[in-house]
Write a protein that holds these residues in place. Sequence first.
Motif, mmCIF file in Angstrom:
data_model
loop_
_atom_site.group_PDB
_atom_site.id
_atom_site.type_symbol
_atom_site.label_atom_id
_atom_site.label_comp_id
_atom_site.label_asym_id
_atom_site.label_seq_id
_atom_site.Cartn_x
_atom_site.Cartn_y
_atom_site.Cartn_z
ATOM 1 N N GLU A 174 27.650 -58.910 6.682
ATOM 2 C CA GLU A 174 26.433 -59.374 6.037
ATOM 3 C C GLU A 174 25.898 -60.312 6.932
ATOM 4 O OE1 GLU A 174 24.927 -61.816 2.057
ATOM 5 O OE2 GLU A 174 26.867 -60.513 1.947
ATOM 6 N N LEU A 175 24.706 -60.378 7.123
ATOM 7 C CA LEU A 175 23.976 -61.649 7.968
ATOM 8 C C LEU A 175 22.603 -62.122 7.066
ATOM 9 C CD1 LEU A 175 23.395 -59.809 11.566
ATOM 10 C CD2 LEU A 175 25.251 -61.208 10.818
ATOM 11 N N HIS A 176 22.413 -63.239 7.267
ATOM 12 C CA HIS A 176 21.445 -64.132 6.617
ATOM 13 C C HIS A 176 20.210 -64.269 7.663
ATOM 14 C CE1 HIS A 176 20.599 -67.031 3.131
ATOM 15 N NE2 HIS A 176 19.554 -66.085 3.187
ATOM 16 N N VAL A 177 19.264 -63.874 7.531
ATOM 17 C CA VAL A 177 18.145 -64.176 8.156
ATOM 18 C C VAL A 177 17.312 -65.493 7.628
ATOM 19 C CG1 VAL A 177 15.955 -63.329 9.472
ATOM 20 C CG2 VAL A 177 17.580 -61.594 8.538
ATOM 21 N N MET A 178 17.372 -66.371 8.690
ATOM 22 C CA MET A 178 16.537 -67.674 8.238
ATOM 23 C C MET A 178 15.504 -68.174 9.139
ATOM 24 S SD MET A 178 18.683 -68.726 5.934
ATOM 25 C CE MET A 178 18.947 -70.320 5.546
ATOM 26 N N PRO A 183 15.519 -68.932 3.740
ATOM 27 C CA PRO A 183 15.851 -67.523 3.704
ATOM 28 C C PRO A 183 14.477 -66.748 4.234
ATOM 29 C CG PRO A 183 16.751 -68.484 1.816
ATOM 30 C CD PRO A 183 16.187 -69.528 2.638
ATOM 31 N N PHE A 184 14.531 -65.688 5.014
ATOM 32 C CA PHE A 184 13.351 -65.000 5.538
ATOM 33 C C PHE A 184 13.408 -63.343 5.070
ATOM 34 C CE2 PHE A 184 10.992 -63.520 9.402
ATOM 35 C CZ PHE A 184 9.542 -63.830 8.964
ATOM 36 N N PRO A 185 12.659 -63.099 4.013
ATOM 37 C CA PRO A 185 12.719 -61.731 3.510
ATOM 38 C C PRO A 185 11.944 -60.943 4.318
ATOM 39 C CG PRO A 185 11.046 -63.006 2.274
ATOM 40 C CD PRO A 185 11.805 -64.082 3.080
ATOM 41 N N GLU A 186 12.166 -59.751 4.138
ATOM 42 C CA GLU A 186 11.223 -58.507 4.827
ATOM 43 C C GLU A 186 11.522 -58.494 6.200
ATOM 44 O OE1 GLU A 186 7.459 -58.057 3.133
ATOM 45 O OE2 GLU A 186 8.304 -58.096 0.743
ATOM 46 N N ALA A 187 12.451 -59.013 6.828
ATOM 47 C CA ALA A 187 12.613 -59.019 8.392
ATOM 48 C C ALA A 187 13.277 -57.770 8.652
ATOM 49 C CB ALA A 187 13.375 -60.458 8.678
ATOM 50 N N ARG A 188 12.674 -57.197 9.780
ATOM 51 C CA ARG A 188 13.404 -56.153 10.364
ATOM 52 C C ARG A 188 14.626 -56.611 11.193
ATOM 53 N NH1 ARG A 188 10.079 -51.514 13.888
ATOM 54 N NH2 ARG A 188 11.731 -50.572 14.876
ATOM 55 N N VAL A 189 15.897 -56.039 10.919
ATOM 56 C CA VAL A 189 17.113 -56.603 11.900
ATOM 57 C C VAL A 189 17.497 -55.213 12.538
ATOM 58 C CG1 VAL A 189 19.255 -57.490 11.968
ATOM 59 C CG2 VAL A 189 17.459 -58.599 10.307
ATOM 60 N N THR A 190 17.772 -55.329 13.646
ATOM 61 C CA THR A 190 18.462 -53.932 14.571
ATOM 62 C C THR A 190 19.541 -54.272 14.963
ATOM 63 O OG1 THR A 190 16.003 -53.537 15.198
ATOM 64 C CG2 THR A 190 17.664 -52.654 16.577
ATOM 65 N N PHE A 191 20.432 -53.301 14.476
ATOM 66 C CA PHE A 191 21.943 -53.393 15.174
ATOM 67 C C PHE A 191 22.222 -52.425 16.117
ATOM 68 C CE2 PHE A 191 21.740 -54.913 10.819
ATOM 69 C CZ PHE A 191 22.578 -56.126 10.630
ATOM 70 N N ILE A 209 15.987 -53.821 6.542
ATOM 71 C CA ILE A 209 15.146 -54.821 6.215
ATOM 72 C C ILE A 209 15.782 -55.989 5.312
ATOM 73 C CG2 ILE A 209 12.775 -55.231 4.971
ATOM 74 C CD1 ILE A 209 12.718 -53.564 7.772
ATOM 75 N N SER A 210 15.775 -57.177 5.668
ATOM 76 C CA SER A 210 16.283 -58.130 4.697
ATOM 77 C C SER A 210 15.670 -58.316 3.130
ATOM 78 C CB SER A 210 16.266 -59.664 5.223
ATOM 79 O OG SER A 210 14.742 -59.928 5.517
ATOM 80 N N ASP A 211 16.212 -58.648 2.273
ATOM 81 C CA ASP A 211 16.201 -58.574 1.046
ATOM 82 C C ASP A 211 15.345 -59.564 0.590
ATOM 83 O OD1 ASP A 211 17.854 -60.537 0.651
ATOM 84 O OD2 ASP A 211 19.362 -59.210 -0.322
ATOM 85 N N SER A 212 14.982 -60.093 -0.632
ATOM 86 C CA SER A 212 14.172 -61.189 -1.043
ATOM 87 C C SER A 212 14.859 -62.485 -0.692
ATOM 88 C CB SER A 212 13.770 -61.182 -2.507
ATOM 89 O OG SER A 212 15.128 -61.091 -3.318
ATOM 90 N N GLU A 213 16.133 -62.492 -0.511
ATOM 91 C CA GLU A 213 16.911 -63.639 -0.032
ATOM 92 C C GLU A 213 17.230 -63.759 1.409
ATOM 93 O OE1 GLU A 213 17.464 -66.297 -2.111
ATOM 94 O OE2 GLU A 213 16.117 -65.196 -3.730
ATOM 95 N N GLY A 214 16.652 -62.887 2.179
ATOM 96 C CA GLY A 214 16.752 -62.837 3.616
ATOM 97 C C GLY A 214 18.250 -62.180 3.924
ATOM 98 N N HIS A 215 19.175 -61.547 3.035
ATOM 99 C CA HIS A 215 20.248 -60.908 3.597
ATOM 100 C C HIS A 215 20.074 -59.454 3.934
ATOM 101 C CE1 HIS A 215 21.602 -64.237 0.450
ATOM 102 N NE2 HIS A 215 22.350 -64.152 1.308
ATOM 103 N N VAL A 216 20.872 -59.032 4.913
ATOM 104 C CA VAL A 216 21.217 -57.742 5.345
ATOM 105 C C VAL A 216 22.618 -57.384 5.501
ATOM 106 C CG1 VAL A 216 18.968 -57.618 6.481
ATOM 107 C CG2 VAL A 216 20.876 -58.481 7.704
ATOM 108 N N GLN A 217 22.808 -56.099 5.476
ATOM 109 C CA GLN A 217 24.302 -55.532 5.472
ATOM 110 C C GLN A 217 24.196 -54.460 6.399
ATOM 111 O OE1 GLN A 217 26.364 -54.721 1.904
ATOM 112 N NE2 GLN A 217 27.092 -56.723 1.662
#
Length: 263
Positions: A174-178, A183-191, A209-217
């Motif tokens: 789990e990562l948190h996009v800030m 928190p940064f929602p709706e960010a596209r994170v590439t793994f 895509i990060s959720d409303s609190e900026g989290h992705v898994q």
Amino acid sequence: MKTAIFYFAFAISSLLGAMRSHAHDTWLEAGAATVPVGEYTYVDLMLGNHGNDHRDFKLASKITLDPCTLSVVDPTGSTLDLKSAITDMGSAEKEGFWTAKYVFAKPGLHRFVHTLDTLHRTTRAIKSAKTFVMATDGVGNSIDSANPDLCHGFGLELVLKTPFATIEAGRPIELHVMRSGKPFPEARVTFVPRGTTLAEEFDSDYERISDSEGHVQFVPKEGNMLFAIVHHMAEGESGDGYENTHYSAAMVIQVPNKAINLR
């Protein structure tokens, strides 16, 4: 007519150049995920020309060092500058990469951090990158849970929420996009696992895509070097000499087949 075609071609060339400049990603790699206290690792500062939105793990050119920082935050929270100890590993100005040697004096999670702030034509580029190494003392002492990743308040940042010592293939990371500490929602994170080239456009196997609190898994399928990257173009965020600001944040995690044994 020829003049008009020339200026049209020039404009297209400039636009493509600007797009390519936005896609240059910097990141950090460490020589090992775990190191005994008293031993060392090399931390490498890499650059890739990822005009395909970082669909691979390939090097391209070498970053200019002047606008960069490179440091390590040790388990006590103390920060040490590593830029003064950096070595050029290329045989030419734009070849290879930068590296710095670091000796681990304290047990616990060490967070290596890189930032960049520079102008490219009319765009300001602001980047951050992280990687981690656990220094072990053979005893454990709950050193991982006591030293979680930190949010530094960068313009764009990835924060590791999963305890480092629990990371292994087949388990969610789990990562948190800030964004500037929030928190940064709706960010596209590439793994990007090393050796993998992602599909064009959105690759649902490797992008989230990060959720409303900026989290992705993301669940890595196997032990491998894993690169996470997120971008954000702030159109109209301007200043002296630039019209827009492009942010990126990177993180490299060495995913083991089995979680780290701290004892």
